[in-house]
Design a protein around this motif. Structure first.
Motif, PDB file in Angstrom:
ATOM      1  N   LEU A 136      -2.912  18.841 -23.313  1.00 36.65           N
ATOM      2  CA  LEU A 136      -1.630  18.189 -23.072  1.00 36.65           C
ATOM      3  C   LEU A 136      -1.836  16.767 -22.564  1.00 36.65           C
ATOM      4  CD1 LEU A 136       1.470  18.345 -22.933  1.00 36.65           C
ATOM      5  CD2 LEU A 136       1.231  19.314 -20.640  1.00 36.65           C
ATOM      6  N   SER A 137      -2.779  16.570 -21.676  1.00 43.60           N
ATOM      7  CA  SER A 137      -3.066  15.228 -21.152  1.00 43.60           C
ATOM      8  C   SER A 137      -3.511  14.280 -22.259  1.00 43.60           C
ATOM      9  CB  SER A 137      -4.149  15.292 -20.075  1.00 43.60           C
ATOM     10  OG  SER A 137      -3.721  16.044 -18.979  1.00 43.60           O
ATOM     11  N   VAL A 138      -4.404  14.747 -23.116  1.00 41.88           N
ATOM     12  CA  VAL A 138      -4.888  13.919 -24.217  1.00 41.88           C
ATOM     13  C   VAL A 138      -3.748  13.580 -25.175  1.00 41.88           C
ATOM     14  CG1 VAL A 138      -6.375  13.919 -26.276  1.00 41.88           C
ATOM     15  CG2 VAL A 138      -7.277  14.707 -24.082  1.00 41.88           C
ATOM     16  N   LEU A 139      -2.924  14.566 -25.497  1.00 44.44           N
ATOM     17  CA  LEU A 139      -1.810  14.327 -26.417  1.00 44.44           C
ATOM     18  C   LEU A 139      -0.783  13.365 -25.818  1.00 44.44           C
ATOM     19  CD1 LEU A 139      -1.289  17.897 -27.873  1.00 44.44           C
ATOM     20  CD2 LEU A 139      -2.056  15.870 -29.112  1.00 44.44           C
ATOM     21  N   ARG A 140      -0.525  13.498 -24.515  1.00 43.66           N
ATOM     22  CA  ARG A 140       0.412  12.569 -23.864  1.00 43.66           C
ATOM     23  C   ARG A 140      -0.131  11.143 -23.896  1.00 43.66           C
ATOM     24  NH1 ARG A 140       2.089  16.122 -18.534  1.00 43.66           N
ATOM     25  NH2 ARG A 140       3.759  17.321 -19.529  1.00 43.66           N
ATOM     26  N   GLU A 141      -1.420  10.986 -23.577  1.00 43.99           N
ATOM     27  CA  GLU A 141      -2.040   9.657 -23.609  1.00 43.99           C
ATOM     28  C   GLU A 141      -1.992   9.065 -25.011  1.00 43.99           C
ATOM     29  OE1 GLU A 141      -6.009  10.034 -22.120  1.00 43.99           O
ATOM     30  OE2 GLU A 141      -5.323  10.725 -20.147  1.00 43.99           O
ATOM     31  N   GLU A 142      -2.319   9.870 -25.992  1.00 40.51           N
ATOM     32  CA  GLU A 142      -2.321   9.403 -27.374  1.00 40.51           C
ATOM     33  C   GLU A 142      -0.911   9.051 -27.831  1.00 40.51           C
ATOM     34  OE1 GLU A 142      -3.936   7.989 -30.697  1.00 40.51           O
ATOM     35  OE2 GLU A 142      -5.047   8.709 -28.963  1.00 40.51           O
ATOM     36  N   ASP A 143       0.070   9.836 -27.435  1.00 37.26           N
ATOM     37  CA  ASP A 143       1.460   9.557 -27.792  1.00 37.26           C
ATOM     38  C   ASP A 143       1.923   8.237 -27.171  1.00 37.26           C
ATOM     39  OD1 ASP A 143       3.897  10.324 -29.115  1.00 37.26           O
ATOM     40  OD2 ASP A 143       4.713  10.868 -27.144  1.00 37.26           O
ATOM     41  N   GLU A 144       1.574   8.013 -25.912  1.00 41.51           N
ATOM     42  CA  GLU A 144       1.936   6.750 -25.246  1.00 41.51           C
ATOM     43  C   GLU A 144       1.242   5.559 -25.909  1.00 41.51           C
ATOM     44  OE1 GLU A 144       4.185   5.969 -22.885  1.00 41.51           O
ATOM     45  OE2 GLU A 144       4.827   8.037 -23.198  1.00 41.51           O
ATOM     46  N   ARG A 145      -0.035   5.724 -26.216  1.00 42.41           N
ATOM     47  CA  ARG A 145      -0.790   4.664 -26.872  1.00 42.41           C
ATOM     48  C   ARG A 145      -0.179   4.342 -28.237  1.00 42.41           C
ATOM     49  NH1 ARG A 145      -6.565   6.337 -27.722  1.00 42.41           N
ATOM     50  NH2 ARG A 145      -5.997   7.300 -25.780  1.00 42.41           N
ATOM     51  N   HIS A 146       0.214   5.368 -28.947  1.00 42.53           N
ATOM     52  CA  HIS A 146       0.831   5.191 -30.268  1.00 42.53           C
ATOM     53  C   HIS A 146       2.163   4.456 -30.150  1.00 42.53           C
ATOM     54  CE1 HIS A 146       2.110   5.994 -34.344  1.00 42.53           C
ATOM     55  NE2 HIS A 146       3.157   6.674 -33.914  1.00 42.53           N
ATOM     56  N   LYS A 147       2.965   4.829 -29.165  1.00 43.51           N
ATOM     57  CA  LYS A 147       4.276   4.186 -28.980  1.00 43.51           C
ATOM     58  C   LYS A 147       4.143   2.724 -28.569  1.00 43.51           C
ATOM     59  CE  LYS A 147       6.818   8.366 -27.820  1.00 43.51           C
ATOM     60  NZ  LYS A 147       7.445   9.144 -26.750  1.00 43.51           N
ATOM     61  N   ALA A 191       2.960  19.895 -30.973  1.00 42.07           N
ATOM     62  CA  ALA A 191       2.013  20.353 -29.946  1.00 42.07           C
ATOM     63  C   ALA A 191       2.530  20.010 -28.548  1.00 42.07           C
ATOM     64  CB  ALA A 191       0.639  19.737 -30.173  1.00 42.07           C
ATOM     65  N   LEU A 192       3.066  18.797 -28.387  1.00 44.60           N
ATOM     66  CA  LEU A 192       3.637  18.399 -27.093  1.00 44.60           C
ATOM     67  C   LEU A 192       4.824  19.290 -26.727  1.00 44.60           C
ATOM     68  CD1 LEU A 192       3.472  14.513 -27.276  1.00 44.60           C
ATOM     69  CD2 LEU A 192       2.314  15.973 -25.607  1.00 44.60           C
ATOM     70  N   GLU A 193       5.690  19.576 -27.687  1.00 49.49           N
ATOM     71  CA  GLU A 193       6.843  20.447 -27.434  1.00 49.49           C
ATOM     72  C   GLU A 193       6.381  21.829 -26.974  1.00 49.49           C
ATOM     73  OE1 GLU A 193      10.363  20.116 -27.594  1.00 49.49           O
ATOM     74  OE2 GLU A 193       9.677  18.050 -27.377  1.00 49.49           O
ATOM     75  N   TYR A 194       5.381  22.368 -27.652  1.00 46.01           N
ATOM     76  CA  TYR A 194       4.868  23.689 -27.285  1.00 46.01           C
ATOM     77  C   TYR A 194       4.233  23.663 -25.893  1.00 46.01           C
ATOM     78  CZ  TYR A 194       1.830  27.703 -26.918  1.00 46.01           C
ATOM     79  OH  TYR A 194       1.198  28.821 -26.456  1.00 46.01           O
ATOM     80  N   LEU A 195       3.307  22.744 -25.680  1.00 39.21           N
ATOM     81  CA  LEU A 195       2.569  22.708 -24.418  1.00 39.21           C
ATOM     82  C   LEU A 195       3.464  22.378 -23.223  1.00 39.21           C
ATOM     83  CD1 LEU A 195      -0.740  21.026 -25.609  1.00 39.21           C
ATOM     84  CD2 LEU A 195      -0.419  23.414 -24.920  1.00 39.21           C
ATOM     85  N   ASN A 196       4.523  21.616 -23.433  1.00 40.94           N
ATOM     86  CA  ASN A 196       5.445  21.306 -22.337  1.00 40.94           C
ATOM     87  C   ASN A 196       6.238  22.533 -21.889  1.00 40.94           C
ATOM     88  OD1 ASN A 196       4.954  18.580 -21.671  1.00 40.94           O
ATOM     89  ND2 ASN A 196       6.044  17.930 -23.513  1.00 40.94           N
ATOM     90  N   ASN A 197       6.220  23.594 -22.678  1.00 42.71           N
ATOM     91  CA  ASN A 197       6.926  24.835 -22.321  1.00 42.71           C
ATOM     92  C   ASN A 197       5.957  25.938 -21.925  1.00 42.71           C
ATOM     93  OD1 ASN A 197       9.636  23.952 -22.802  1.00 42.71           O
ATOM     94  ND2 ASN A 197       9.137  23.952 -24.967  1.00 42.71           N
ATOM     95  N   THR A 198       4.740  25.568 -21.549  1.00 44.55           N
ATOM     96  CA  THR A 198       3.744  26.537 -21.091  1.00 44.55           C
ATOM     97  C   THR A 198       3.378  26.220 -19.648  1.00 44.55           C
ATOM     98  OG1 THR A 198       1.870  25.205 -21.854  1.00 44.55           O
ATOM     99  CG2 THR A 198       2.790  26.790 -23.436  1.00 44.55           C
ATOM    100  N   PRO A 199       2.660  27.122 -18.970  1.00 46.22           N
ATOM    101  CA  PRO A 199       2.287  26.872 -17.578  1.00 46.22           C
ATOM    102  C   PRO A 199       1.507  25.581 -17.351  1.00 46.22           C
ATOM    103  CG  PRO A 199       1.913  29.168 -18.112  1.00 46.22           C
ATOM    104  CD  PRO A 199       2.280  28.474 -19.397  1.00 46.22           C
ATOM    105  N   CYS A 200       0.815  25.088 -18.347  1.00 51.24           N
ATOM    106  CA  CYS A 200      -0.008  23.886 -18.151  1.00 51.24           C
ATOM    107  C   CYS A 200       0.824  22.653 -17.830  1.00 51.24           C
ATOM    108  CB  CYS A 200      -0.888  23.623 -19.366  1.00 51.24           C
ATOM    109  SG  CYS A 200      -0.051  22.980 -20.805  1.00 51.24           S
ATOM    110  N   SER A 201       2.096  22.666 -18.153  1.00 50.22           N
ATOM    111  CA  SER A 201       2.925  21.484 -17.912  1.00 50.22           C
ATOM    112  C   SER A 201       3.148  21.222 -16.426  1.00 50.22           C
ATOM    113  CB  SER A 201       4.270  21.615 -18.629  1.00 50.22           C
ATOM    114  OG  SER A 201       4.997  22.699 -18.106  1.00 50.22           O
ATOM    115  N   SER A 202       2.958  22.241 -15.585  1.00 50.34           N
ATOM    116  CA  SER A 202       3.145  22.051 -14.149  1.00 50.34           C
ATOM    117  C   SER A 202       1.829  22.108 -13.382  1.00 50.34           C
ATOM    118  CB  SER A 202       4.113  23.099 -13.602  1.00 50.34           C
ATOM    119  OG  SER A 202       3.581  24.394 -13.787  1.00 50.34           O
TER     120      SER A 202
END
Length: 161
Positions: free
Chosen positions: A17-28, A49-60
């Protein structure tokens, strides 16, 4: 990016999730408004993937919480894969822990398993959204009511009260 060794390490959902968030921000930040940097399918994959992972325990979860849990579980006879699944799924009951740990009954006593669950709950606390969502532990939140008319019809009666 090049994959040097596919089996070098396992990553947790939190790390993904951290990698995907960083990559999404970099892309934007890097793309002009009229032009996309990635093919549409890659953008869709990252979004899903971000939508899925944001609804799992890892998001907190935080990196410190994961590190602390790994240290606390390190002394037990758990495999790396089992520890990773515990981090990813955050079991809240013995039943959930039994689904993750192979041959649980043979490897651990009930008291040890209860301590593991307590350690998980203390180290990786549930988010407020999870607490609200799981407030009704007994069922799925549905309440089934039967009135006399419905019971009468079900038993072969005419449905009159």
């Amino acid at each position: 990016m090049e994959v040097v060794d596919r089996q070098a390490a396992l990553i947790s959902n939190y790390e993904a999730l951290s990698v995907l968030r960083e990559e999404d921000e970099r892309h934007k930040e890097s793309r002009p408004r009229s032009q996309t940097k990635y093919p549409e399918n890659v953008t869709t994959l990252v979004f899903e993937a971000l939508e899925y992972l944001n609804n799992t325990p890892c998001s907190s979860q935080s990196a410190d919480q994961i590190k602390a849990l790994k240290q606390q579980l390190g002394g037990l006879e758990l495999t790396k894969a089992e520890i990773m699944q515990i981090i990813n799924h955050r079991p809240k009951s013995l039943v959930e822990l039994h689904l993750i740990v192979e041959e649980c009954d043979e490897r651990f006593s009930v008291e040890e398993l209860e301590r593991i669950v307590e350690t998980i709950l203390e180290t990786l606390p549930c988010s407020e959204a999870e607490n609200n969502e799981n407030g009704d532990q007994a069922g799925d939140g549905m309440v089934v009511e039967q009135d006399d008319e419905m019971m009468d019809v079900a038993s072969g009666g005419e449905g009159q009260v």
